[in-house]
Design an enzyme around this catalytic site. Structure first.
Site, PDB file in Angstrom:
ATOM      1  N   SER A 128      27.275  -5.890   7.855  1.00 35.07           N
ATOM      2  CA  SER A 128      27.313  -5.052   6.673  1.00 35.07           C
ATOM      3  C   SER A 128      27.963  -3.646   6.846  1.00 35.07           C
ATOM      4  CB  SER A 128      25.593  -4.658   6.574  1.00 35.07           C
ATOM      5  OG  SER A 128      25.426  -3.672   5.559  1.00 35.07           O
ATOM      6  N   TYR A 153      16.550  -1.345   9.140  1.00 30.04           N
ATOM      7  CA  TYR A 153      17.584  -2.536   8.506  1.00 30.04           C
ATOM      8  C   TYR A 153      19.011  -2.177   9.229  1.00 30.04           C
ATOM      9  CZ  TYR A 153      20.764  -5.283   5.772  1.00 30.04           C
ATOM     10  OH  TYR A 153      21.794  -5.997   5.629  1.00 30.04           O
ATOM     11  N   LYS A 157      21.463  -4.644  12.175  1.00 30.79           N
ATOM     12  CA  LYS A 157      22.567  -4.994  11.933  1.00 30.79           C
ATOM     13  C   LYS A 157      23.656  -4.789  13.236  1.00 30.79           C
ATOM     14  CE  LYS A 157      22.107  -7.537   8.751  1.00 30.79           C
ATOM     15  NZ  LYS A 157      21.948  -9.005   8.712  1.00 30.79           N
TER      16      LYS A 157
HETATM   17  P1  NAD Z   1      18.440 -12.819   0.580  1.00 32.61           P
HETATM   18  O1  NAD Z   1      17.141 -12.123   1.044  1.00 32.61           O
HETATM   19  O2  NAD Z   1      18.669 -13.510  -0.730  1.00 32.61           O
HETATM   20  O3  NAD Z   1      18.661 -14.221   1.719  1.00 32.61           O
HETATM   21  C1  NAD Z   1      18.482 -14.318   3.198  1.00 32.61           C
HETATM   22  C2  NAD Z   1      17.642 -15.765   2.868  1.00 32.61           C
HETATM   23  O4  NAD Z   1      17.259 -15.726   4.397  1.00 32.61           O
HETATM   24  C3  NAD Z   1      16.236 -15.687   2.148  1.00 32.61           C
HETATM   25  O5  NAD Z   1      16.471 -17.056   1.457  1.00 32.61           O
HETATM   26  C4  NAD Z   1      15.223 -15.699   3.067  1.00 32.61           C
HETATM   27  O6  NAD Z   1      14.195 -16.681   2.568  1.00 32.61           O
HETATM   28  C5  NAD Z   1      15.894 -16.358   4.389  1.00 32.61           C
HETATM   29  N1  NAD Z   1      15.167 -15.875   5.441  1.00 32.61           N
HETATM   30  C6  NAD Z   1      14.916 -14.719   6.032  1.00 32.61           C
HETATM   31  N2  NAD Z   1      14.384 -14.669   7.150  1.00 32.61           N
HETATM   32  C7  NAD Z   1      14.285 -15.818   7.605  1.00 32.61           C
HETATM   33  C8  NAD Z   1      13.979 -16.595   8.751  1.00 32.61           C
HETATM   34  N3  NAD Z   1      13.304 -15.910   9.802  1.00 32.61           N
HETATM   35  N4  NAD Z   1      14.056 -17.969   8.783  1.00 32.61           N
HETATM   36  C9  NAD Z   1      14.405 -18.529   7.647  1.00 32.61           C
HETATM   37  N5  NAD Z   1      15.015 -17.928   6.840  1.00 32.61           N
HETATM   38  C10 NAD Z   1      14.828 -16.643   6.573  1.00 32.61           C
HETATM   39  O7  NAD Z   1      19.732 -11.820   1.117  1.00 32.61           O
HETATM   40  P2  NAD Z   1      21.194 -11.895   0.967  1.00 32.61           P
HETATM   41  O8  NAD Z   1      21.454 -10.630  -0.103  1.00 32.61           O
HETATM   42  O9  NAD Z   1      21.488 -13.123   0.495  1.00 32.61           O
HETATM   43  O10 NAD Z   1      21.658 -11.580   2.023  1.00 32.61           O
HETATM   44  C11 NAD Z   1      22.059 -12.510   3.417  1.00 32.61           C
HETATM   45  C12 NAD Z   1      22.417 -11.834   4.525  1.00 32.61           C
HETATM   46  O11 NAD Z   1      23.626 -10.624   4.367  1.00 32.61           O
HETATM   47  C13 NAD Z   1      21.597 -10.964   5.172  1.00 32.61           C
HETATM   48  O12 NAD Z   1      21.783 -11.174   6.705  1.00 32.61           O
HETATM   49  C14 NAD Z   1      21.884  -9.508   4.779  1.00 32.61           C
HETATM   50  O13 NAD Z   1      21.312  -8.696   5.682  1.00 32.61           O
HETATM   51  C15 NAD Z   1      23.427  -9.815   4.832  1.00 32.61           C
HETATM   52  N6  NAD Z   1      23.941  -8.569   3.776  1.00 32.61           N
HETATM   53  C16 NAD Z   1      23.307  -8.486   2.433  1.00 32.61           C
HETATM   54  C17 NAD Z   1      23.817  -7.685   1.620  1.00 32.61           C
HETATM   55  C18 NAD Z   1      23.545  -7.328   0.277  1.00 32.61           C
HETATM   56  O14 NAD Z   1      23.702  -6.348  -0.409  1.00 32.61           O
HETATM   57  N7  NAD Z   1      22.998  -8.397  -0.209  1.00 32.61           N
HETATM   58  C19 NAD Z   1      25.011  -6.733   2.036  1.00 32.61           C
HETATM   59  C20 NAD Z   1      25.410  -6.786   3.637  1.00 32.61           C
HETATM   60  C21 NAD Z   1      24.930  -7.800   4.345  1.00 32.61           C
HETATM   61  C1  WQD Z   2      24.731   1.254  -5.146  1.00 31.31           C
HETATM   62  C2  WQD Z   2      24.737   2.729  -5.761  1.00 31.31           C
HETATM   63  C3  WQD Z   2      23.048   4.128  -5.516  1.00 31.31           C
HETATM   64  C4  WQD Z   2      20.438   2.263  -7.854  1.00 31.31           C
HETATM   65  C5  WQD Z   2      22.742  -1.087  -0.057  1.00 31.31           C
HETATM   66  C6  WQD Z   2      22.166  -1.173   1.394  1.00 31.31           C
HETATM   67  C7  WQD Z   2      23.507  -1.549   2.378  1.00 31.31           C
HETATM   68  C8  WQD Z   2      24.136  -2.825   1.970  1.00 31.31           C
HETATM   69  C9  WQD Z   2      24.367  -2.865   0.590  1.00 31.31           C
HETATM   70  C10 WQD Z   2      22.829  -4.702   3.071  1.00 31.31           C
HETATM   71  C11 WQD Z   2      24.422   3.887  -4.762  1.00 31.31           C
HETATM   72  C12 WQD Z   2      23.411   4.092  -6.844  1.00 31.31           C
HETATM   73  C13 WQD Z   2      21.420   2.487  -7.094  1.00 31.31           C
HETATM   74  C14 WQD Z   2      19.841   2.994  -8.983  1.00 31.31           C
HETATM   75  C15 WQD Z   2      21.861   4.282  -8.708  1.00 31.31           C
HETATM   76  N1  WQD Z   2      23.135  -3.888   2.305  1.00 31.31           N
HETATM   77  N2  WQD Z   2      22.043   3.416  -7.518  1.00 31.31           N
HETATM   78  N3  WQD Z   2      20.525   3.812  -9.365  1.00 31.31           N
HETATM   79  O1  WQD Z   2      23.172   1.751  -1.457  1.00 31.31           O
HETATM   80  O2  WQD Z   2      25.286   0.789  -1.542  1.00 31.31           O
HETATM   81  O3  WQD Z   2      23.863  -0.208  -0.066  1.00 31.31           O
HETATM   82  O4  WQD Z   2      23.236  -2.577  -0.128  1.00 31.31           O
HETATM   83  O5  WQD Z   2      23.484  -4.606   4.174  1.00 31.31           O
HETATM   84  O6  WQD Z   2      22.961  -1.678   3.697  1.00 31.31           O
HETATM   85  O7  WQD Z   2      21.933   0.152   1.938  1.00 31.31           O
HETATM   86  O8  WQD Z   2      23.804  -0.181  -2.692  1.00 31.31           O
HETATM   87  O9  WQD Z   2      22.821  -1.333  -4.760  1.00 31.31           O
HETATM   88  O10 WQD Z   2      21.337   0.282  -3.605  1.00 31.31           O
HETATM   89  O11 WQD Z   2      23.387   1.225  -4.541  1.00 31.31           O
HETATM   90  O12 WQD Z   2      22.423   5.319  -8.928  1.00 31.31           O
HETATM   91  O13 WQD Z   2      18.609   2.606  -9.762  1.00 31.31           O
HETATM   92  O14 WQD Z   2      24.114   2.819  -6.817  1.00 31.31           O
HETATM   93  O15 WQD Z   2      22.849   5.708  -5.302  1.00 31.31           O
HETATM   94  O16 WQD Z   2      25.324   4.817  -5.048  1.00 31.31           O
HETATM   95  P1  WQD Z   2      23.704   0.713  -1.368  1.00 31.31           P
HETATM   96  P2  WQD Z   2      22.582  -0.180  -3.837  1.00 31.31           P
END
Ligand code: NAD
Ligand code: WQD
Length: 343
Positions: A128, A153, A157
Protein backbone atom coordinates in the site's frame (compact mmCIF):
# COMPACT_ATOMS: atom_id res chain seq x y z
CA UNK A 1 -4.60 -26.16 -23.17
CA UNK A 2 -4.34 -26.47 -19.38
CA UNK A 3 -4.71 -23.17 -17.61
CA UNK A 4 -1.89 -22.21 -15.24
CA UNK A 5 -3.16 -22.28 -11.65
CA UNK A 6 -2.69 -19.24 -9.44
CA UNK A 7 -3.71 -19.26 -5.80
CA UNK A 8 -5.54 -16.06 -4.85
CA UNK A 9 -5.78 -15.54 -1.09
CA UNK A 10 -8.52 -13.05 -0.27
CA UNK A 11 -9.90 -13.71 -3.74
CA UNK A 12 -13.48 -13.19 -2.57
CA UNK A 13 -12.63 -9.66 -1.41
CA UNK A 14 -12.95 -6.36 -3.22
CA UNK A 15 -9.68 -6.22 -5.16
CA UNK A 16 -9.12 -10.00 -5.13
CA UNK A 17 -12.43 -10.75 -6.86
CA UNK A 18 -11.61 -8.30 -9.66
CA UNK A 19 -8.17 -9.90 -10.00
CA UNK A 20 -9.81 -13.32 -10.26
CA UNK A 21 -11.84 -12.06 -13.23
CA UNK A 22 -8.81 -10.58 -14.97
CA UNK A 23 -6.68 -13.68 -14.33
CA UNK A 24 -9.33 -15.97 -15.74
CA UNK A 25 -9.88 -13.75 -18.75
CA UNK A 26 -6.13 -13.73 -19.38
CA UNK A 27 -6.12 -17.55 -19.51
CA UNK A 28 -5.15 -18.45 -15.91
CA UNK A 29 -7.03 -20.69 -13.50
CA UNK A 30 -7.45 -18.74 -10.26
CA UNK A 31 -8.05 -20.79 -7.11
CA UNK A 32 -9.45 -18.80 -4.20
CA UNK A 33 -8.63 -19.11 -0.52
CA UNK A 34 -10.83 -16.84 1.60
CA UNK A 35 -12.25 -17.12 5.11
CA UNK A 36 -15.09 -14.71 4.25
CA UNK A 37 -14.24 -12.52 7.24
CA UNK A 38 -14.88 -9.51 4.99
CA UNK A 39 -16.76 -10.96 2.07
CA UNK A 40 -19.92 -12.79 1.20
CA UNK A 41 -21.08 -15.80 -0.81
CA UNK A 42 -22.69 -13.34 -3.25
CA UNK A 43 -19.21 -12.58 -4.61
CA UNK A 44 -18.84 -16.19 -5.78
CA UNK A 45 -22.19 -15.92 -7.58
CA UNK A 46 -21.09 -12.65 -9.18
CA UNK A 47 -17.86 -14.26 -10.37
CA UNK A 48 -19.78 -17.18 -11.84
CA UNK A 49 -22.11 -14.88 -13.72
CA UNK A 50 -19.27 -12.78 -15.12
CA UNK A 51 -17.07 -15.73 -16.12
CA UNK A 52 -19.74 -18.28 -17.03
CA UNK A 53 -17.97 -20.87 -14.89
CA UNK A 54 -17.46 -21.61 -11.20
CA UNK A 55 -14.14 -20.70 -9.65
CA UNK A 56 -12.85 -23.10 -7.00
CA UNK A 57 -12.91 -21.49 -3.59
CA UNK A 58 -11.58 -22.91 -0.32
CA UNK A 59 -13.36 -21.25 2.60
CA UNK A 60 -10.43 -21.52 4.99
CA UNK A 61 -8.22 -19.22 6.98
CA UNK A 62 -4.96 -18.59 5.19
CA UNK A 63 -3.17 -18.72 8.54
CA UNK A 64 -4.45 -22.27 9.10
CA UNK A 65 -1.36 -24.21 8.09
CA UNK A 66 -2.99 -27.63 7.97
CA UNK A 67 -5.91 -26.43 5.87
CA UNK A 68 -3.65 -24.48 3.51
CA UNK A 69 -1.39 -27.48 3.06
CA UNK A 70 -4.42 -29.50 2.03
CA UNK A 71 -5.27 -26.90 -0.59
CA UNK A 72 -1.80 -27.10 -2.14
CA UNK A 73 -1.84 -30.91 -1.93
CA UNK A 74 -5.25 -31.08 -3.57
CA UNK A 75 -4.55 -28.52 -6.30
CA UNK A 76 -1.05 -29.96 -6.94
CA UNK A 77 0.17 -27.72 -9.73
CA UNK A 78 -0.22 -24.20 -8.36
CA UNK A 79 2.48 -22.04 -9.97
CA UNK A 80 2.18 -18.90 -7.91
CA UNK A 81 0.12 -16.96 -5.41
CA UNK A 82 -1.33 -13.50 -5.09
CA UNK A 83 -1.69 -12.65 -1.43
CA UNK A 84 -4.59 -10.25 -0.84
CA UNK A 85 -5.87 -11.82 2.40
CA UNK A 86 -5.57 -9.25 5.18
CA UNK A 87 -7.60 -6.94 7.39
CA UNK A 88 -7.52 -3.43 5.94
CA UNK A 89 -9.36 -0.91 8.11
CA UNK A 90 -6.88 1.67 9.39
CA UNK A 91 -9.06 2.92 12.27
CA UNK A 92 -9.99 -0.58 13.41
CA UNK A 93 -6.30 -1.53 13.44
CA UNK A 94 -5.70 1.13 16.11
CA UNK A 95 -8.48 -0.44 18.22
CA UNK A 96 -7.41 -4.05 17.60
CA UNK A 97 -3.68 -4.08 16.86
CA UNK A 98 -3.20 -7.70 17.91
CA UNK A 99 -5.86 -8.93 15.52
CA UNK A 100 -4.20 -7.00 12.69
CA UNK A 101 -0.66 -8.22 13.41
CA UNK A 102 -1.91 -11.75 13.92
CA UNK A 103 -3.99 -11.93 10.76
CA UNK A 104 -1.90 -9.91 8.33
CA UNK A 105 1.48 -11.25 9.33
CA UNK A 106 0.32 -14.74 10.30
CA UNK A 107 -1.39 -15.34 6.97
CA UNK A 108 1.72 -14.30 5.02
CA UNK A 109 4.05 -16.45 7.16
CA UNK A 110 1.83 -19.49 6.76
CA UNK A 111 1.45 -18.96 3.04
CA UNK A 112 5.23 -18.66 2.56
CA UNK A 113 5.89 -21.74 4.66
CA UNK A 114 3.45 -23.90 2.74
CA UNK A 115 4.58 -22.51 -0.61
CA UNK A 116 8.14 -23.46 0.31
CA UNK A 117 7.04 -27.00 1.16
CA UNK A 118 5.35 -27.35 -2.21
CA UNK A 119 8.20 -25.59 -4.01
CA UNK A 120 6.01 -22.80 -5.37
CA UNK A 121 8.33 -19.80 -5.65
CA UNK A 122 6.23 -16.92 -7.04
CA UNK A 123 4.25 -14.51 -4.91
CA UNK A 124 2.64 -11.15 -5.60
CA UNK A 125 1.95 -9.15 -2.45
CA UNK A 126 -0.71 -6.47 -1.83
CA UNK A 127 1.17 -3.56 -0.34
CA UNK A 128 0.00 0.00 0.00
CA UNK A 129 1.03 3.61 -0.52
CA UNK A 130 0.56 3.89 3.24
CA UNK A 131 4.22 2.77 3.53
CA UNK A 132 5.29 6.24 2.27
CA UNK A 133 3.57 8.03 5.19
CA UNK A 134 3.58 11.80 4.56
CA UNK A 135 6.06 11.99 1.68
CA UNK A 136 8.58 14.81 1.37
CA UNK A 137 8.27 14.94 -2.41
CA UNK A 138 5.53 14.31 -4.94
CA UNK A 139 4.88 12.22 -6.90
CA UNK A 140 6.30 9.28 -4.96
CA UNK A 141 8.58 6.82 -6.75
CA UNK A 142 9.47 3.36 -5.50
CA UNK A 143 12.72 4.92 -4.23
CA UNK A 144 10.90 7.44 -2.05
CA UNK A 145 11.83 6.52 1.52
CA UNK A 146 9.20 4.68 3.51
CA UNK A 147 8.21 6.29 6.79
CA UNK A 148 7.31 4.95 10.21
CA UNK A 149 3.77 3.67 9.88
CA UNK A 150 0.97 5.80 11.30
CA UNK A 151 -1.22 2.80 12.15
CA UNK A 152 -0.86 -0.87 13.06
CA UNK A 153 -2.40 -1.65 9.66
CA UNK A 154 0.27 0.38 7.87
CA UNK A 155 2.90 -1.29 9.99
CA UNK A 156 1.71 -4.75 8.92
CA UNK A 157 2.26 -3.76 5.28
CA UNK A 158 5.82 -2.61 5.98
CA UNK A 159 6.59 -5.67 8.06
CA UNK A 160 5.20 -8.00 5.38
CA UNK A 161 7.32 -6.28 2.73
CA UNK A 162 10.38 -6.78 4.96
CA UNK A 163 9.52 -10.42 5.61
CA UNK A 164 9.33 -11.04 1.88
CA UNK A 165 12.67 -9.28 1.28
CA UNK A 166 14.34 -11.39 3.99
CA UNK A 167 12.86 -14.64 2.69
CA UNK A 168 14.06 -13.86 -0.82
CA UNK A 169 17.53 -12.96 0.45
CA UNK A 170 18.00 -16.20 2.41
CA UNK A 171 20.73 -18.49 1.03
CA UNK A 172 19.38 -20.89 -1.61
CA UNK A 173 15.98 -19.21 -1.56
CA UNK A 174 14.02 -19.74 -4.75
CA UNK A 175 11.27 -17.29 -3.73
CA UNK A 176 10.55 -14.45 -6.14
CA UNK A 177 8.19 -11.69 -5.24
CA UNK A 178 6.57 -8.59 -6.67
CA UNK A 179 5.36 -6.04 -4.14
CA UNK A 180 2.55 -3.93 -5.54
CA UNK A 181 1.96 -0.68 -3.67
CA UNK A 182 -1.62 0.25 -4.41
CA UNK A 183 -2.82 3.82 -4.26
CA UNK A 184 -6.58 4.38 -3.73
CA UNK A 185 -8.67 1.71 -5.45
CA UNK A 186 -12.21 2.74 -6.36
CA UNK A 187 -15.07 1.65 -8.61
CA UNK A 188 -16.49 -1.71 -9.53
CA UNK A 189 -16.61 -4.20 -12.37
CA UNK A 190 -18.57 -2.76 -15.35
CA UNK A 191 -21.13 -5.58 -14.98
CA UNK A 192 -21.89 -4.35 -11.42
CA UNK A 193 -21.87 -8.03 -10.41
CA UNK A 194 -18.92 -7.55 -8.05
CA UNK A 195 -17.70 -4.47 -6.18
CA UNK A 196 -16.79 -3.20 -2.74
CA UNK A 197 -18.92 -4.38 0.20
CA UNK A 198 -18.28 -1.89 3.01
CA UNK A 199 -19.51 -3.08 6.40
CA UNK A 200 -21.34 -0.43 8.42
CA UNK A 201 -20.38 3.22 8.00
CA UNK A 202 -17.70 3.46 5.30
CA UNK A 203 -14.36 5.03 6.20
CA UNK A 204 -13.29 5.40 2.60
CA UNK A 205 -14.33 8.40 0.55
CA UNK A 206 -16.01 6.87 -2.47
CA UNK A 207 -18.35 4.41 -0.69
CA UNK A 208 -19.33 7.31 1.58
CA UNK A 209 -20.04 9.47 -1.48
CA UNK A 210 -22.20 6.82 -3.19
CA UNK A 211 -24.10 6.04 0.04
CA UNK A 212 -24.78 9.75 0.52
CA UNK A 213 -26.06 10.11 -3.03
CA UNK A 214 -28.23 7.03 -2.42
CA UNK A 215 -29.74 8.64 0.69
CA UNK A 216 -28.24 6.11 3.13
CA UNK A 217 -26.07 8.85 4.67
CA UNK A 218 -27.36 12.37 5.20
CA UNK A 219 -24.22 14.17 4.08
CA UNK A 220 -20.55 13.75 3.29
CA UNK A 221 -18.12 15.55 5.56
CA UNK A 222 -14.98 16.65 3.74
CA UNK A 223 -12.18 16.31 6.23
CA UNK A 224 -10.54 19.74 6.07
CA UNK A 225 -10.04 22.35 3.34
CA UNK A 226 -7.03 24.25 4.60
CA UNK A 227 -4.29 21.85 3.55
CA UNK A 228 -1.41 23.06 1.44
CA UNK A 229 -2.98 21.72 -1.77
CA UNK A 230 -4.50 23.53 -4.79
CA UNK A 231 -8.04 23.72 -3.31
CA UNK A 232 -7.16 23.02 0.32
CA UNK A 233 -8.58 19.46 0.39
CA UNK A 234 -6.49 16.26 0.43
CA UNK A 235 -5.08 14.87 -2.80
CA UNK A 236 -5.05 11.15 -3.67
CA UNK A 237 -4.39 8.90 -6.64
CA UNK A 238 -7.69 7.08 -7.31
CA UNK A 239 -7.22 3.99 -9.47
CA UNK A 240 -10.06 1.97 -10.96
CA UNK A 241 -10.17 -1.51 -9.42
CA UNK A 242 -10.22 -3.25 -12.82
CA UNK A 243 -7.05 -1.38 -13.86
CA UNK A 244 -5.50 -2.36 -10.52
CA UNK A 245 -6.58 -5.97 -11.03
CA UNK A 246 -4.83 -6.03 -14.41
CA UNK A 247 -1.54 -5.04 -12.77
CA UNK A 248 -1.66 -8.40 -10.96
CA UNK A 249 -1.92 -10.29 -14.22
CA UNK A 250 1.16 -8.62 -15.67
CA UNK A 251 3.03 -9.11 -12.40
CA UNK A 252 2.19 -12.83 -12.34
CA UNK A 253 3.22 -13.13 -15.98
CA UNK A 254 6.56 -11.51 -15.24
CA UNK A 255 7.24 -13.85 -12.33
CA UNK A 256 6.27 -16.96 -14.29
CA UNK A 257 8.46 -16.01 -17.20
CA UNK A 258 11.37 -15.56 -14.77
CA UNK A 259 11.92 -12.04 -16.07
CA UNK A 260 11.93 -10.32 -12.71
CA UNK A 261 14.59 -9.66 -10.13
CA UNK A 262 14.11 -11.70 -6.97
CA UNK A 263 12.24 -8.78 -5.39
CA UNK A 264 10.60 -5.96 -7.29
CA UNK A 265 8.40 -3.15 -6.06
CA UNK A 266 5.92 -1.18 -8.13
CA UNK A 267 3.62 1.73 -7.46
CA UNK A 268 0.21 0.98 -8.89
CA UNK A 269 -1.75 4.16 -9.41
CA UNK A 270 -2.80 6.44 -12.25
CA UNK A 271 -0.05 9.01 -11.72
CA UNK A 272 -2.74 11.68 -11.25
CA UNK A 273 -3.61 13.42 -8.02
CA UNK A 274 -7.23 14.48 -7.44
CA UNK A 275 -8.56 16.45 -4.50
CA UNK A 276 -11.57 15.44 -2.43
CA UNK A 277 -13.51 18.37 -3.92
CA UNK A 278 -12.60 17.20 -7.42
CA UNK A 279 -13.90 13.74 -6.58
CA UNK A 280 -17.19 15.26 -5.39
CA UNK A 281 -17.55 17.45 -8.47
CA UNK A 282 -16.58 14.66 -10.85
CA UNK A 283 -19.06 12.33 -9.17
CA UNK A 284 -21.83 14.90 -9.66
CA UNK A 285 -20.88 15.31 -13.32
CA UNK A 286 -20.58 11.56 -13.96
CA UNK A 287 -23.89 10.63 -12.34
CA UNK A 288 -26.10 13.74 -12.44
CA UNK A 289 -26.56 13.32 -8.66
CA UNK A 290 -26.27 16.37 -6.42
CA UNK A 291 -24.16 15.56 -3.40
CA UNK A 292 -24.93 16.98 0.03
CA UNK A 293 -21.61 17.82 1.68
CA UNK A 294 -20.09 20.01 4.37
CA UNK A 295 -16.53 20.92 5.24
CA UNK A 296 -15.50 19.49 8.60
CA UNK A 297 -12.29 19.39 10.62
CA UNK A 298 -9.27 17.44 9.37
CA UNK A 299 -9.19 13.70 10.13
CA UNK A 300 -6.40 12.68 12.49
CA UNK A 301 -3.49 11.03 10.70
CA UNK A 302 -4.54 12.03 7.16
CA UNK A 303 -1.80 12.49 4.57
CA UNK A 304 -2.29 15.91 2.91
CA UNK A 305 -1.31 14.76 -0.57
CA UNK A 306 0.03 11.64 -2.22
CA UNK A 307 0.05 10.32 -5.76
CA UNK A 308 2.21 7.89 -7.67
CA UNK A 309 5.02 8.20 -10.13
CA UNK A 310 4.06 5.27 -12.34
CA UNK A 311 7.05 5.33 -14.68
CA UNK A 312 8.47 2.06 -13.36
CA UNK A 313 5.25 0.05 -13.70
CA UNK A 314 4.81 1.54 -17.13
CA UNK A 315 8.32 0.80 -18.37
CA UNK A 316 8.99 -2.52 -16.67
CA UNK A 317 5.53 -4.10 -16.57
CA UNK A 318 4.09 -2.28 -19.56
CA UNK A 319 1.26 -1.34 -17.22
CA UNK A 320 -1.03 1.59 -17.91
CA UNK A 321 -4.39 2.56 -16.49
CA UNK A 322 -7.18 3.30 -18.96
CA UNK A 323 -10.15 4.33 -16.81
CA UNK A 324 -10.81 8.00 -16.08
CA UNK A 325 -11.91 9.29 -12.69
CA UNK A 326 -15.32 10.05 -14.18
CA UNK A 327 -15.72 6.49 -15.50
CA UNK A 328 -14.51 5.05 -12.20
CA UNK A 329 -17.02 7.07 -10.20
CA UNK A 330 -19.81 6.18 -12.63
CA UNK A 331 -19.01 2.50 -12.03
CA UNK A 332 -19.12 3.06 -8.24
CA UNK A 333 -22.56 4.60 -8.61
CA UNK A 334 -23.81 1.77 -10.81
CA UNK A 335 -22.61 -0.70 -8.16
CA UNK A 336 -24.28 1.27 -5.35
CA UNK A 337 -27.56 1.19 -7.28
CA UNK A 338 -27.19 -2.55 -7.79
CA UNK A 339 -26.62 -3.02 -4.03
CA UNK A 340 -29.79 -1.02 -3.33
CA UNK A 341 -31.86 -3.00 -5.81
CA UNK A 342 -30.71 -6.23 -4.13
CA UNK A 343 -32.01 -4.84 -0.82
P1 NAD B 1 -11.11 -6.93 1.32
O1 NAD B 1 -11.33 -6.94 2.80
O2 NAD B 1 -12.28 -6.65 0.45
O3 NAD B 1 -10.46 -8.32 0.85
C1 NAD B 1 -9.66 -9.09 1.68
C2 NAD B 1 -10.22 -10.51 1.62
O4 NAD B 1 -9.39 -11.35 2.41
C3 NAD B 1 -11.63 -10.62 2.21
O5 NAD B 1 -12.46 -11.34 1.32
C4 NAD B 1 -11.44 -11.38 3.52
O6 NAD B 1 -12.56 -12.19 3.80
C5 NAD B 1 -10.18 -12.18 3.24
N1 NAD B 1 -9.35 -12.50 4.39
C6 NAD B 1 -8.89 -11.68 5.36
N2 NAD B 1 -8.10 -12.36 6.22
C7 NAD B 1 -8.06 -13.64 5.76
C8 NAD B 1 -7.40 -14.83 6.21
N3 NAD B 1 -6.64 -14.85 7.30
N4 NAD B 1 -7.59 -15.96 5.49
C9 NAD B 1 -8.36 -15.98 4.39
N5 NAD B 1 -9.01 -14.89 3.93
C10 NAD B 1 -8.84 -13.74 4.61
O7 NAD B 1 -9.93 -5.90 1.03
P2 NAD B 1 -9.39 -5.32 -0.34
O8 NAD B 1 -9.73 -3.88 -0.40
O9 NAD B 1 -9.79 -6.20 -1.44
O10 NAD B 1 -7.82 -5.42 -0.07
C11 NAD B 1 -7.07 -6.52 -0.53
C12 NAD B 1 -5.62 -6.32 -0.13
O11 NAD B 1 -5.14 -5.09 -0.67
C13 NAD B 1 -5.37 -6.24 1.37
O12 NAD B 1 -4.15 -6.88 1.66
C14 NAD B 1 -5.27 -4.75 1.63
O13 NAD B 1 -4.50 -4.47 2.75
C15 NAD B 1 -4.58 -4.30 0.35
N6 NAD B 1 -4.81 -2.89 0.03
C16 NAD B 1 -6.10 -2.42 -0.05
C17 NAD B 1 -6.30 -1.08 -0.34
C18 NAD B 1 -7.70 -0.50 -0.38
O14 NAD B 1 -7.84 0.71 -0.27
N7 NAD B 1 -8.74 -1.29 -0.56
C19 NAD B 1 -5.21 -0.24 -0.58
C20 NAD B 1 -3.91 -0.76 -0.50
C21 NAD B 1 -3.74 -2.10 -0.19
C1 WQD C 1 -9.53 9.56 0.87
C2 WQD C 1 -9.62 11.05 1.08
C3 WQD C 1 -9.94 11.75 3.37
C4 WQD C 1 -13.89 10.04 3.89
C5 WQD C 1 -6.80 4.72 3.05
C6 WQD C 1 -5.79 4.02 3.91
C7 WQD C 1 -4.56 3.66 3.14
C8 WQD C 1 -4.93 2.88 1.87
C9 WQD C 1 -5.95 3.60 1.07
C10 WQD C 1 -4.97 0.52 2.32
C11 WQD C 1 -8.86 11.53 2.31
C12 WQD C 1 -11.12 12.11 2.51
C13 WQD C 1 -12.68 10.42 3.34
C14 WQD C 1 -14.85 11.03 4.22
C15 WQD C 1 -13.33 12.71 3.42
N1 WQD C 1 -5.55 1.62 2.20
N2 WQD C 1 -12.42 11.74 3.12
N3 WQD C 1 -14.54 12.34 3.97
O1 WQD C 1 -7.16 7.94 3.71
O2 WQD C 1 -6.28 7.94 1.35
O3 WQD C 1 -6.25 5.90 2.60
O4 WQD C 1 -7.08 3.91 1.91
O5 WQD C 1 -3.80 0.24 2.26
O6 WQD C 1 -3.75 2.90 3.96
O7 WQD C 1 -5.42 4.88 4.98
O8 WQD C 1 -8.45 6.82 1.84
O9 WQD C 1 -10.82 6.77 1.18
O10 WQD C 1 -10.25 7.02 3.64
O11 WQD C 1 -9.82 8.91 2.10
O12 WQD C 1 -13.10 13.91 3.21
O13 WQD C 1 -15.95 10.75 4.73
O14 WQD C 1 -11.00 11.38 1.34
O15 WQD C 1 -9.63 12.78 4.26
O16 WQD C 1 -8.29 12.74 1.96
P1 WQD C 1 -7.00 7.26 2.43
P2 WQD C 1 -9.90 7.31 2.22
Amino acid sequence: MERTKILVTGGAGYIGSHAVVELYEAGYQPVIVDNFSNSSESVMHGLKEILGTSITCYAIDCADEIALREVFAHEKDVRGAIHFAAYKAVGESVQKPLAYYHNNIGSLLTLLKVMQEFEVPNVVFSSSCTVYGIPDQLPVTEETPTKPATSPYGNTKKICEDILRDVVAAPNSSVRTILLRYFNPIGAHPSALIGELPLGVPNNLVPFVTQTAAGIREKLTIFGNTYDTPDGTNVRDYIHVVDLAKAHVVAVERLLKGESEAVETFNVGTGRGNSVLEVVQTFEKATGQKLNYVIGPPRLGDVPAIYADVTKANQVLGFETTTTLEESLASSWKWQQKLMSNG
